[in-house]
Write a protein that holds these residues in place. Sequence first.
Motif, PDB file in Angstrom:
ATOM      1  N   LYS A  63       0.829  -1.212   0.000  1.00 38.47           N
ATOM      2  CA  LYS A  63       0.000   0.000   0.000  1.00 38.47           C
ATOM      3  C   LYS A  63       0.863   1.262   0.000  1.00 38.47           C
ATOM      4  CE  LYS A  63      -4.088  -1.955   2.240  1.00 38.47           C
ATOM      5  NZ  LYS A  63      -4.952  -1.931   3.449  1.00 38.47           N
ATOM      6  N   GLU A  64       2.029   1.193   0.628  1.00 36.44           N
ATOM      7  CA  GLU A  64       2.928   2.355   0.644  1.00 36.44           C
ATOM      8  C   GLU A  64       3.501   2.603  -0.751  1.00 36.44           C
ATOM      9  OE1 GLU A  64       6.773   4.024   3.149  1.00 36.44           O
ATOM     10  OE2 GLU A  64       6.523   1.873   2.922  1.00 36.44           O
ATOM     11  N   LYS A  65       3.881   1.539  -1.435  1.00 34.91           N
ATOM     12  CA  LYS A  65       4.469   1.707  -2.762  1.00 34.91           C
ATOM     13  C   LYS A  65       3.413   2.013  -3.820  1.00 34.91           C
ATOM     14  CE  LYS A  65       7.709  -0.258  -6.050  1.00 34.91           C
ATOM     15  NZ  LYS A  65       8.704  -1.300  -6.331  1.00 34.91           N
ATOM     16  N   HIS A  66       2.200   1.448  -3.624  1.00 34.80           N
ATOM     17  CA  HIS A  66       1.120   1.640  -4.602  1.00 34.80           C
ATOM     18  C   HIS A  66      -0.162   1.932  -3.820  1.00 34.80           C
ATOM     19  CE1 HIS A  66      -1.508   1.348  -7.906  1.00 34.80           C
ATOM     20  NE2 HIS A  66      -1.629   0.032  -8.007  1.00 34.80           N
ATOM     21  N   PRO A  67      -0.369   3.204  -3.411  1.00 38.34           N
ATOM     22  CA  PRO A  67      -1.485   3.559  -2.528  1.00 38.34           C
ATOM     23  C   PRO A  67      -2.851   3.109  -3.015  1.00 38.34           C
ATOM     24  CG  PRO A  67       0.032   5.399  -2.730  1.00 38.34           C
ATOM     25  CD  PRO A  67       0.473   4.377  -3.731  1.00 38.34           C
ATOM     26  N   GLY A  68      -3.015   2.914  -4.325  1.00 42.41           N
ATOM     27  CA  GLY A  68      -4.317   2.530  -4.846  1.00 42.41           C
ATOM     28  C   GLY A  68      -4.612   1.045  -4.762  1.00 42.41           C
ATOM     29  N   ILE A  69      -3.629   0.249  -4.396  1.00 35.69           N
ATOM     30  CA  ILE A  69      -3.837  -1.197  -4.413  1.00 35.69           C
ATOM     31  C   ILE A  69      -4.696  -1.638  -3.234  1.00 35.69           C
ATOM     32  CG2 ILE A  69      -1.847  -1.926  -3.029  1.00 35.69           C
ATOM     33  CD1 ILE A  69      -1.388  -4.120  -5.191  1.00 35.69           C
ATOM     34  N   GLN A  70      -5.528  -2.644  -3.470  1.00 29.73           N
ATOM     35  CA  GLN A  70      -6.352  -3.240  -2.427  1.00 29.73           C
ATOM     36  C   GLN A  70      -5.755  -4.583  -2.022  1.00 29.73           C
ATOM     37  OE1 GLN A  70      -9.977  -3.120  -4.905  1.00 29.73           O
ATOM     38  NE2 GLN A  70     -10.867  -1.729  -3.407  1.00 29.73           N
ATOM     39  N   THR A  71      -5.809  -4.907  -0.746  1.00 30.86           N
ATOM     40  CA  THR A  71      -5.251  -6.174  -0.272  1.00 30.86           C
ATOM     41  C   THR A  71      -6.351  -7.010   0.373  1.00 30.86           C
ATOM     42  OG1 THR A  71      -4.614  -5.204   1.855  1.00 30.86           O
ATOM     43  CG2 THR A  71      -2.959  -5.182   0.111  1.00 30.86           C
ATOM     44  N   TYR A  72      -6.297  -8.314   0.124  1.00 31.37           N
ATOM     45  CA  TYR A  72      -7.331  -9.222   0.599  1.00 31.37           C
ATOM     46  C   TYR A  72      -6.720 -10.512   1.143  1.00 31.37           C
ATOM     47  CZ  TYR A  72     -10.549  -6.254  -2.052  1.00 31.37           C
ATOM     48  OH  TYR A  72     -11.265  -5.181  -2.533  1.00 31.37           O
ATOM     49  N   ILE A  73      -7.528 -11.220   1.928  1.00 33.01           N
ATOM     50  CA  ILE A  73      -7.209 -12.563   2.384  1.00 33.01           C
ATOM     51  C   ILE A  73      -8.254 -13.507   1.802  1.00 33.01           C
ATOM     52  CG2 ILE A  73      -7.069 -14.129   4.365  1.00 33.01           C
ATOM     53  CD1 ILE A  73      -4.752 -12.330   4.433  1.00 33.01           C
ATOM     54  N   ARG A  74      -7.816 -14.571   1.128  1.00 33.90           N
ATOM     55  CA  ARG A  74      -8.729 -15.606   0.659  1.00 33.90           C
ATOM     56  C   ARG A  74      -8.628 -16.784   1.620  1.00 33.90           C
ATOM     57  NH1 ARG A  74      -7.340 -17.000  -5.013  1.00 33.90           N
ATOM     58  NH2 ARG A  74      -8.401 -15.003  -5.420  1.00 33.90           N
ATOM     59  N   TYR A  75      -9.749 -17.195   2.174  1.00 36.84           N
ATOM     60  CA  TYR A  75      -9.714 -18.201   3.225  1.00 36.84           C
ATOM     61  C   TYR A  75     -10.866 -19.185   3.079  1.00 36.84           C
ATOM     62  CZ  TYR A  75     -13.523 -15.408   5.180  1.00 36.84           C
ATOM     63  OH  TYR A  75     -14.709 -14.745   5.350  1.00 36.84           O
ATOM     64  N   LYS A  76     -10.797 -20.274   3.837  1.00 33.63           N
ATOM     65  CA  LYS A  76     -11.905 -21.211   3.966  1.00 33.63           C
ATOM     66  C   LYS A  76     -12.416 -21.127   5.389  1.00 33.63           C
ATOM     67  CE  LYS A  76     -10.663 -24.636   0.446  1.00 33.63           C
ATOM     68  NZ  LYS A  76     -10.290 -26.068   0.202  1.00 33.63           N
ATOM     69  N   LYS A  77     -13.699 -20.900   5.533  1.00 34.46           N
ATOM     70  CA  LYS A  77     -14.265 -20.681   6.855  1.00 34.46           C
ATOM     71  C   LYS A  77     -13.996 -21.843   7.805  1.00 34.46           C
ATOM     72  CE  LYS A  77     -18.561 -19.381   9.188  1.00 34.46           C
ATOM     73  NZ  LYS A  77     -20.011 -19.084   9.018  1.00 34.46           N
ATOM     74  N   GLY A  78     -14.044 -23.089   7.306  1.00 35.97           N
ATOM     75  CA  GLY A  78     -13.866 -24.247   8.175  1.00 35.97           C
ATOM     76  C   GLY A  78     -12.422 -24.609   8.445  1.00 35.97           C
TER      77      GLY A  78
END
Length: 310
Positions: A63-78
Amino acid sequence: MKDYTIKVPERLTGKKISDLFEITTDFLKSVEQYDRVTFDISKCRFVNPAGTVLMSAFKDIYKEKHPGIQTYIRYKKGNPVTKILQSFGLYTLEELYDDSFVKSISDYAVPLELCLTTDECLLVHKKIMTQVKQRTNCTKNTYASLDYILNEIWDNAGTHGYKCYYSEEYPKPIYIQSFSYKTGVEIAILDLGQGIAKSLKAKKEYRNLSIDEILIKSLEESVTGHPNNSPGFGLFSTSELIKSNSGELQIWSSGRSITVTSNQSRTGIGGFESGTLVYLKIKSQIDTNFEEIFKGRNVDNYLEDHQITL
């Protein structure tokens, strides 16, 4: 929307953390070409505190290098690791607020903290040591040793990493997370500063050493002192505790890593070009010789001086 996915290994420990360092660092070269980055933990089955602070730090780096980027976590609930990382404070999932497993693990964890001052680091330090007192069978000598080296490690992150020799405020966070249980304690501390090699190469006697040689040297006594007349005892005493305790110390810095156990020290791949991640794991039930590690200092005097009651 252009998406980049970083697949987190099945077990995010040891060499796999070094591998993830290389992947996440390589992505920095092309981060501005993407709109979002996703850490995919859906196939991950185990992660220690070092993995937690690493993923958090790289989200902030991107985010510091590319302020417009979005970050996410992909997970399995179980997936149990989804709940572990919720307990460790990497993310918040409303559907897991009342989960009994999350609540149970949370009793043993000090969630991820991003500290911007020495006072904030000290507050987290106290939380960790309170958790150690409540949740482990830590001996008096081992408790006192851990209390000392924990202070040294986060102080190193500020003074050496961020070059805050005379300031109590940091330009970037120090990331801290811990997990305590009956037989052990795991702590990870990360900074986004200059790294061990650059710090030591400021001294002429270390300028011609390789990074691996510098990482080995940093564990020796009186090497990592600073202008406030610190004796440079932090990483040395940490290494000595690990050796006497049959524990584990891993440091990722300056593009390389070093691992210390009771019977060997070895260097390897992985690590920030700038910044340092320190992870330590001790066996709380194994007593340590406090006076031997700390050059004759009396453990009872240490506990009294620091107003610690066990």
